[in-house]
Design a protein around this motif. Sequence first.
Motif, short mmCIF file in Angstrom:
data_model
loop_
_atom_site.label_atom_id
_atom_site.label_comp_id
_atom_site.label_asym_id
_atom_site.label_seq_id
_atom_site.Cartn_x
_atom_site.Cartn_y
_atom_site.Cartn_z
N THR A 195 20.15 47.24 48.45
CA THR A 195 21.42 47.17 49.14
C THR A 195 21.97 48.58 49.35
O THR A 195 21.49 49.55 48.77
N ILE A 196 23.02 48.66 50.17
CA ILE A 196 23.53 49.97 50.56
C ILE A 196 24.08 50.73 49.36
O ILE A 196 24.92 50.23 48.60
N ALA A 197 23.58 51.96 49.19
CA ALA A 197 24.06 52.91 48.17
C ALA A 197 23.98 52.37 46.75
O ALA A 197 24.70 52.84 45.86
N VAL A 198 23.07 51.43 46.50
CA VAL A 198 22.96 50.88 45.14
C VAL A 198 22.64 51.97 44.13
O VAL A 198 23.07 51.91 42.96
N GLU A 199 21.91 52.99 44.56
CA GLU A 199 21.52 54.08 43.65
C GLU A 199 22.71 54.95 43.27
O GLU A 199 22.66 55.69 42.28
N ARG B 170 30.58 50.26 24.25
CA ARG B 170 29.79 50.85 25.34
C ARG B 170 28.92 49.77 25.99
O ARG B 170 28.45 48.84 25.32
N LEU B 171 28.72 49.92 27.29
CA LEU B 171 27.82 49.05 28.02
C LEU B 171 26.43 49.68 28.02
O LEU B 171 26.24 50.79 28.52
N SER B 172 25.48 49.00 27.42
CA SER B 172 24.12 49.56 27.29
C SER B 172 23.28 49.14 28.50
O SER B 172 22.46 48.23 28.42
N LEU B 173 23.52 49.81 29.59
CA LEU B 173 22.78 49.52 30.82
C LEU B 173 22.29 50.85 31.38
O LEU B 173 23.08 51.74 31.69
N GLN B 174 20.99 50.99 31.48
CA GLN B 174 20.41 52.24 31.93
C GLN B 174 20.46 52.34 33.45
O GLN B 174 20.13 51.39 34.17
N ALA B 175 20.90 53.49 33.97
CA ALA B 175 20.96 53.71 35.41
C ALA B 175 20.73 55.19 35.68
O ALA B 175 21.34 56.05 35.04
N ASP B 176 19.88 55.49 36.62
CA ASP B 176 19.55 56.87 36.99
C ASP B 176 20.73 57.50 37.72
O ASP B 176 21.18 56.99 38.76
N THR B 177 21.24 58.60 37.20
CA THR B 177 22.41 59.27 37.79
C THR B 177 22.04 60.46 38.66
O THR B 177 22.93 61.15 39.17
N GLY B 178 20.76 60.70 38.87
CA GLY B 178 20.33 61.91 39.59
C GLY B 178 20.87 62.00 41.01
O GLY B 178 21.46 63.03 41.40
N THR B 179 20.70 60.94 41.80
CA THR B 179 21.17 60.98 43.19
C THR B 179 22.68 61.08 43.24
O THR B 179 23.24 61.83 44.06
N LEU B 180 23.37 60.34 42.38
CA LEU B 180 24.83 60.39 42.34
C LEU B 180 25.31 61.81 42.04
O LEU B 180 26.22 62.31 42.70
N SER B 181 24.69 62.46 41.09
CA SER B 181 25.09 63.83 40.72
C SER B 181 24.88 64.80 41.88
O SER B 181 25.72 65.68 42.14
N ARG B 182 23.77 64.64 42.58
CA ARG B 182 23.48 65.56 43.71
C ARG B 182 24.48 65.38 44.84
O ARG B 182 24.97 66.37 45.41
N ILE B 183 24.82 64.14 45.17
CA ILE B 183 25.78 63.91 46.25
C ILE B 183 27.17 64.39 45.85
O ILE B 183 27.90 64.99 46.65
#
Length: 499
Positions: free
Chosen positions: A111-115, A141-154
């Motif tokens: 889906t759009i911008a899910v990353e 804390r919510l223990s859900l793993q999510a890659d933050t790389g793209t978010l950090s770059r934008i």
Amino acid sequence: MRGSAQEIVDAMTADPYGLTSPSVYETARMVASASWLAGHQQRVEFLLAEQHEDGTWGGPAAYGLLPTLSAVDALLSVAGPYDTRRVARAVESGMAALARRSRRNVQLPDTIAVELLVPWLVEQINQRLTRMDGRDGMPGRLSLQADTGTLSRIRELLRTHSGIPEKTWHSLEALGTPAVRSPAVIPTSGSVGASPAATTAWLGDPPHAYAATSCLDYLHRTQARHGGPVSGITSITYFEQAWVVTALCGSGLDVEIPAQVPDSLRSALRTNGLPAGPGLPADSDDTAAALHALALLGKPESVDCLWEYDTGSHFVCFPNERTPSTSTNAHILVALADRHGQGDPRCDLAVERVGGWLTEQQHPAGHWTDKWHASPYYATACGAAAVSRLDGPQASAALDNAVRWVLSTQRADGSWGQWAGTGEETAYALQILNHRAVPDRPAIDAILGGRAFLSHHIGTDSDDPPLWHDKDLYTPVRVIRAEILATLAATRHLTEAQN
């Protein structure tokens, strides 16, 4: 049916935005960030009413993750004259659902911008939980793993004023403080990326300056359409016009398309095509659909605006997209095939090339899948319509495989559907079967069963569930109604032949 189809056209012509269903994800963003906007209490009530028994919100399977994250975060922010026990129970149930999901390796839907949105909301929820410090029985804390790389770059691009891709404006809410009144982002008619959440993120917290009046007007107008809840995408003007025209024209329905519709599509076309609606970036999918609609209306336009999306093997929908779209390439093939025989070898070669690419994307079972829709019946209807324009054994085999798949997946009540039988998916299945010039007995029986389901569906004025990809799933309401009515009209001859 003609009267119902004309009502769709008339309503579409009178509506400058297009009609889409309200969004759990987007409504939750407004609860969390725009409690000052009219309709806040109605948005809270909408979230509470939309929660499923298992604690989730939104679509089935992985499609529920982002709406559930958004709703939980929003309800954690709620304070005021609400049934606090009801809100607390909804949050607790939602957190439990997210905890169960965190123990599984779930692939996110495209889906759009899910990353961007999933890691951002995990971050948001954990910050709220930290501030609560275990109060009210909430976990730390919510223990859900999510890659933050793209978010950090934008985020860094926006922070350093380097500019961000225009398609990212639609999800500006994920980018934090640098998004507020960013000079790199330009509202269109008061909206940022045709998104209430993105517009609110650009506005920032009240008080709002006089210069933001058009944005405030947009938000008030948007929340009023559904009585508080908001849609995720609030402008699908050209998308709706192109799809409705394409569905109805040639279906056997005698409808009048006012000159305003082709004039709108033609005026929106630029050197890079047109967008789904004002405030969104141009894309090749809506451009191809608009070009085909204009050709059907006898007002063809040049296809030159499509060539900048050509990669040499297939066409992209947007520059630098994550995944290619089968439905986009199917629509482009049809738009280019409209020019067949007009002495443009570039179009003819591209049709052959895209046709080959499309058949390679077909799954062994006979269906296609796509990034713009949750159901394979949509992608397969698009693919079948495209390959039916082609000659040769490869295209014929692809169409036969699609027909076999449809016949093998019909439900006992005559419907088709990914998760349950729906009017929309049944219409797509019937469209695929109708591409056979001379249907055999099994196909005729399947079409008759599907038509009976569709007739009952429209007779009871049933709603169709959200299946289209935005940030979460949504329904382009008039588009689906047009597809169903057009399919019934296009297959009427088979019913008459049996009587």
